[in-house]
Design a protein around this motif. Structure first.
Motif, mmCIF file in Angstrom:
data_model
loop_
_atom_site.group_PDB
_atom_site.id
_atom_site.type_symbol
_atom_site.label_atom_id
_atom_site.label_comp_id
_atom_site.label_asym_id
_atom_site.label_seq_id
_atom_site.Cartn_x
_atom_site.Cartn_y
_atom_site.Cartn_z
ATOM 1 N N GLN A 103 0.835 -1.211 0.000
ATOM 2 C CA GLN A 103 0.000 0.000 0.000
ATOM 3 C C GLN A 103 0.866 1.256 0.000
ATOM 4 O O GLN A 103 0.617 2.196 -0.752
ATOM 5 N N THR A 104 1.896 1.260 0.827
ATOM 6 C CA THR A 104 2.809 2.405 0.883
ATOM 7 C C THR A 104 3.522 2.580 -0.446
ATOM 8 O O THR A 104 3.641 3.698 -0.960
ATOM 9 N N ASN A 105 3.994 1.478 -1.026
ATOM 10 C CA ASN A 105 4.661 1.520 -2.326
ATOM 11 C C ASN A 105 3.747 2.101 -3.398
ATOM 12 O O ASN A 105 4.168 2.914 -4.219
ATOM 13 N N ASN A 106 2.469 1.711 -3.377
ATOM 14 C CA ASN A 106 1.505 2.219 -4.356
ATOM 15 C C ASN A 106 1.318 3.733 -4.223
ATOM 16 O O ASN A 106 1.109 4.423 -5.219
ATOM 17 N N GLU A 107 1.380 4.234 -3.001
ATOM 18 C CA GLU A 107 1.174 5.665 -2.770
ATOM 19 C C GLU A 107 2.285 6.521 -3.363
ATOM 20 O O GLU A 107 2.069 7.680 -3.678
ATOM 21 N N PHE A 108 3.471 5.949 -3.550
ATOM 22 C CA PHE A 108 4.565 6.698 -4.168
ATOM 23 C C PHE A 108 4.302 6.947 -5.657
ATOM 24 O O PHE A 108 4.816 7.894 -6.227
ATOM 25 N N GLU A 109 3.523 6.085 -6.276
ATOM 26 C CA GLU A 109 3.155 6.188 -7.692
ATOM 27 C C GLU A 109 4.367 6.356 -8.614
ATOM 28 O O GLU A 109 4.342 7.117 -9.577
ATOM 29 N N LEU A 110 5.426 5.619 -8.333
ATOM 30 C CA LEU A 110 6.606 5.672 -9.189
ATOM 31 C C LEU A 110 6.293 5.211 -10.602
ATOM 32 O O LEU A 110 6.901 5.695 -11.554
#
Length: 147
Positions: A103-110
């Protein structure tokens, strides 16, 4: 295009009665249970001298060749690489479980900012002091074409 070499440690294995090749930084449960409050966060990565029953370098190469790994889109990495008990621990972030990490990784939207991001892993070597740990380098290549 941007290139940035990095070095990472990839921890696999299990210390308890069940042995697995999955990512299991929390599988060092005995150390976790016995660690005192004054222990260093890296104490969780200690092991009891067990020997891997699989080729740790080959499994690491397989994992780092997954499209979700290469694009740093954790939600796309097959979940069978991870123990149900997987916990990410770092000096600043964590402890955090896989669901929260994704979820945290998705929030970065790299993936939106760098849609062609490719993490190339190379230079794999087994840690001589912990045969469940593999260290390697990464070369990140990407073009900032998105948001």
């Amino acid at each position: 295009s941007t290139t940035s070499p990095m070095c990472h440690a990839f921890v696999t294995g299990s210390i308890g009665p069940k042995c697995s090749w999955r990512l299991q930084s929390s599988s060092f449960t005995q150390v976790f249970a016995d660690a005192n409050a004054d222990g260093h966060w890296m104490d969780y990565l200690k092991f009891d001298g067990a020997t891997p029953s699989f080729d740790v370098i080959e499994k690491t190469k397989q994992y780092t060749s997954e499209p979700g790994y290469r694009s740093f889109t954790l939600r796309d990495i097959p979940t069978d690489y991870y123990s149900n008990e997987y916990i990410f621990r770092g000096p600043i972030v964590g402890p955090i479980n896989r669901q929260d990490l994704v979820q945290t990784n998705n929030e970065f939207e790299l993936d939106k900012a760098f849609p062609d991001l490719d993490r190339e892993a190379f230079g794999f070597a087994a840690d001589p002091e912990n045969p469940f740990r593999v260290m390697f380098f990464e070369r990140w290549k990407a073009t900032h074409t998105g948001e």
